[in-house]
Design a protein around this motif. Sequence first.
Motif, PDB file in Angstrom:
ATOM      1  N   ARG A   1     -17.963  -3.370  -3.311  1.00 33.22           N
ATOM      2  CA  ARG A   1     -16.819  -4.166  -3.773  1.00 33.22           C
ATOM      3  C   ARG A   1     -16.062  -3.367  -4.842  1.00 33.22           C
ATOM      4  N   PHE A   2     -14.786  -3.694  -5.003  1.00 35.39           N
ATOM      5  CA  PHE A   2     -13.963  -3.026  -6.000  1.00 35.39           C
ATOM      6  C   PHE A   2     -14.307  -3.536  -7.398  1.00 35.39           C
ATOM      7  N   ASN A   3     -14.127  -2.649  -8.363  1.00 35.74           N
ATOM      8  CA  ASN A   3     -14.390  -2.986  -9.764  1.00 35.74           C
ATOM      9  C   ASN A   3     -13.230  -2.431 -10.588  1.00 35.74           C
ATOM     10  N   ILE A   4     -12.373  -3.318 -11.103  1.00 37.04           N
ATOM     11  CA  ILE A   4     -11.163  -2.853 -11.784  1.00 37.04           C
ATOM     12  C   ILE A   4     -11.425  -2.270 -13.163  1.00 37.04           C
ATOM     13  N   SER A   5     -12.694  -2.238 -13.584  1.00 39.41           N
ATOM     14  CA  SER A   5     -12.981  -1.498 -14.813  1.00 39.41           C
ATOM     15  C   SER A   5     -12.941   0.010 -14.539  1.00 39.41           C
ATOM     16  N   LYS A   6     -12.931   0.367 -13.257  1.00 39.13           N
ATOM     17  CA  LYS A   6     -12.787   1.762 -12.848  1.00 39.13           C
ATOM     18  C   LYS A   6     -11.342   2.011 -12.435  1.00 39.13           C
ATOM     19  N   ASN A   7     -10.718   2.993 -13.020  1.00 36.80           N
ATOM     20  CA  ASN A   7      -9.316   3.261 -12.738  1.00 36.80           C
ATOM     21  C   ASN A   7      -9.085   3.573 -11.261  1.00 36.80           C
ATOM     22  N   SER A   8     -10.007   4.296 -10.646  1.00 34.59           N
ATOM     23  CA  SER A   8      -9.849   4.654  -9.230  1.00 34.59           C
ATOM     24  C   SER A   8      -9.853   3.406  -8.350  1.00 34.59           C
ATOM     25  N   ASP A   9     -10.696   2.425  -8.679  1.00 40.30           N
ATOM     26  CA  ASP A   9     -10.729   1.187  -7.900  1.00 40.30           C
ATOM     27  C   ASP A   9      -9.456   0.378  -8.092  1.00 40.30           C
ATOM     28  N   THR A  10      -8.921   0.375  -9.317  1.00 42.73           N
ATOM     29  CA  THR A  10      -7.664  -0.332  -9.583  1.00 42.73           C
ATOM     30  C   THR A  10      -6.530   0.256  -8.749  1.00 42.73           C
ATOM     31  N   ILE A  11      -6.465   1.575  -8.684  1.00 45.91           N
ATOM     32  CA  ILE A  11      -5.428   2.250  -7.887  1.00 45.91           C
ATOM     33  C   ILE A  11      -5.579   1.906  -6.414  1.00 45.91           C
ATOM     34  N   GLU A  12      -6.821   1.918  -5.925  1.00 44.08           N
ATOM     35  CA  GLU A  12      -7.077   1.598  -4.516  1.00 44.08           C
ATOM     36  C   GLU A  12      -6.654   0.162  -4.206  1.00 44.08           C
ATOM     37  N   LEU A  13      -6.993  -0.765  -5.104  1.00 46.64           N
ATOM     38  CA  LEU A  13      -6.640  -2.163  -4.881  1.00 46.64           C
ATOM     39  C   LEU A  13      -5.127  -2.356  -4.893  1.00 46.64           C
ATOM     40  N   LYS A  14      -4.420  -1.624  -5.763  1.00 43.64           N
ATOM     41  CA  LYS A  14      -2.956  -1.684  -5.784  1.00 43.64           C
ATOM     42  C   LYS A  14      -2.374  -1.195  -4.464  1.00 43.64           C
ATOM     43  N   ILE A  15      -2.928  -0.129  -3.919  1.00 40.25           N
ATOM     44  CA  ILE A  15      -2.449   0.413  -2.642  1.00 40.25           C
ATOM     45  C   ILE A  15      -2.652  -0.600  -1.519  1.00 40.25           C
ATOM     46  N   ILE A  16      -3.818  -1.249  -1.526  1.00 41.63           N
ATOM     47  CA  ILE A  16      -4.121  -2.259  -0.511  1.00 41.63           C
ATOM     48  C   ILE A  16      -3.148  -3.431  -0.609  1.00 41.63           C
ATOM     49  N   LEU A  17      -2.927  -3.927  -1.825  1.00 39.50           N
ATOM     50  CA  LEU A  17      -2.029  -5.069  -2.008  1.00 39.50           C
ATOM     51  C   LEU A  17      -0.587  -4.706  -1.675  1.00 39.50           C
ATOM     52  N   ASP A  18      -0.205  -3.470  -1.934  1.00 42.84           N
ATOM     53  CA  ASP A  18       1.142  -3.016  -1.576  1.00 42.84           C
ATOM     54  C   ASP A  18       1.332  -3.028  -0.063  1.00 42.84           C
ATOM     55  N   ALA A  19       0.291  -2.683   0.675  1.00 44.54           N
ATOM     56  CA  ALA A  19       0.363  -2.718   2.145  1.00 44.54           C
ATOM     57  C   ALA A  19       0.536  -4.149   2.641  1.00 44.54           C
ATOM     58  N   TYR A  20      -0.185  -5.090   2.022  1.00 39.29           N
ATOM     59  CA  TYR A  20      -0.004  -6.504   2.377  1.00 39.29           C
ATOM     60  C   TYR A  20       1.408  -6.976   2.028  1.00 39.29           C
ATOM     61  N   GLN A  21       1.927  -6.498   0.897  1.00 39.51           N
ATOM     62  CA  GLN A  21       3.284  -6.869   0.478  1.00 39.51           C
ATOM     63  C   GLN A  21       4.302  -6.487   1.562  1.00 39.51           C
ATOM     64  N   ARG A  22       4.204  -5.258   2.059  1.00 31.57           N
ATOM     65  CA  ARG A  22       5.148  -4.797   3.077  1.00 31.57           C
ATOM     66  C   ARG A  22       5.058  -5.633   4.342  1.00 31.57           C
ATOM     67  N   THR A  23       3.860  -6.066   4.683  1.00 33.68           N
ATOM     68  CA  THR A  23       3.685  -6.913   5.871  1.00 33.68           C
ATOM     69  C   THR A  23       4.308  -8.289   5.645  1.00 33.68           C
ATOM     70  N   LEU A  24       4.088  -8.873   4.475  1.00 35.29           N
ATOM     71  CA  LEU A  24       4.630 -10.207   4.176  1.00 35.29           C
ATOM     72  C   LEU A  24       6.151 -10.197   4.104  1.00 35.29           C
ATOM     73  N   GLU A  25       6.710  -9.097   3.640  1.00 35.57           N
ATOM     74  CA  GLU A  25       8.167  -9.009   3.482  1.00 35.57           C
ATOM     75  C   GLU A  25       8.911  -9.044   4.813  1.00 35.57           C
TER      76      GLU A  25
END
Length: 336
Positions: free
Chosen positions: A192-216
Motif C-alpha cells: 500500500r502507498f504511504n504518503i510519509s514517503k515522498n516517492s509514494d506521494t508522487i506516485e499517488l499524484k500520478i495515479i489520481l491525475d490519470a483518473y482526473q483525465r478520465t473523469l474530465e
Amino acid sequence: MNNFTLADNVEKLVVEHSAYKTALKKLHDVYENSVRGSRHNSVAIIGESGTGKSTLIYDLLTKVPKTKNDDGWYIPILYISLPNTPNLKNTYEKILKELGDPIYLKGTLSDKLQRILILLRVCQTKIIIIDEYQRLVDRQTKKKILDISEMAKDFMDMDIGIIVSGLPSCEAVILESSQFKRRMLSSVYLKRFNISKNSDTIELKIILDAYQRTLEQSFENIPVLSSPHFVNAFFCASGGFIGYVSKIITQTVISAVKSKKRSLEWKDFSNAWKYSVPDHTVWSHAGDPFSPNFELGQIPDYIKLAHQVGWDEVKNNPNFAKSSRRRTRPDEVFQK
C-alpha cells in the motif's frame, strides 16, 4: 458516452506506477525464462488485498492469452484460484476444468494427475498461476491445510514455471518448499502507498491525475484530484490501497450518473467512500478526509490511523510481530 461506460472505464483503468511496472516486468521475465527452458521460472506475488495482485495477473494473461483452434486449446499460461478449503481432489479438478477436460470430476487422484500432465503438454503450458495461495494456511492455527509441493514438483519436472499469488500469510509456506526456492526469483511485493514517503506521494499524484483525465471526459467541473488536499484525502480514505482508490472513484461516478450530475464536488467523493469502504469508520473520530476543513497535520499518528484500513489482512500474517497485532482504536490516537 452512455450511462455507465465511464464507470466501467474508471473501474478498468490501470495506471502503471513504478512498483507495478517492476512487478509486471518480472512476471514477463518468468514467462520468457520458462519458454526458453530456464529453470529460474517461478516467482511469488505477495501483497495485501487491494494492492494490485489480481490486476497484475490479469495484465499478464491478456498479453499472453489462451486460444482455441482446430487442434484444441493453446494455454501458455494456466490460471487457477485455489478453492476456499483446498485439497488435492478439488485442486486437481480445478486444473482439469481450466484445461478443458470434460470429465474433470471423474477418476482417482492418480488418474486426474496423469490427465493433468498430459493436458499440460498438449496445451503447451509454460506457466501455472496459483492464486489465493494463502488458502493453504489455516487462519486460526497458521498450519498448512495442504502441501502441494509434490504436485508442484511434477510441474517443475516438466520445466513449467509457477507463479503463486497471495496475502503475506502465505510467504512462510512458500519458503518452506525447497523445490520453490531453487526455482524462484526473488518475490514480488506489492504494498500500500504511504504518503510519509515522498516517492509514494508522487506516485499517488500520478495515479489520481490519470483518473482526473478520465473523469474530465464526462464531467464539466471536477476538483483537482492531484492537489495536496485530495492526495491526503484519498490516502486516508483508502489506507493507501490502490484498489480502494479505484472503488471510491468508481462509486462516485455511478452515483453521479444515477443522479444525472454534470459536476463533482468533495461531498460526492466522501459519500462514495462511506458507501463503498467498510473501514471508513476508522476516521469517525478525526472527521471527513475529503472535507475542505479536514487538516491532516492536526492528527497525531495519522499514518498509523490510515493503515487501520484493511488491517484484517495484515493481522493474519503469521510473520507480523505479535507485539504489534493489537489494533489501535481510533479514539486512542487522539488521547496521546
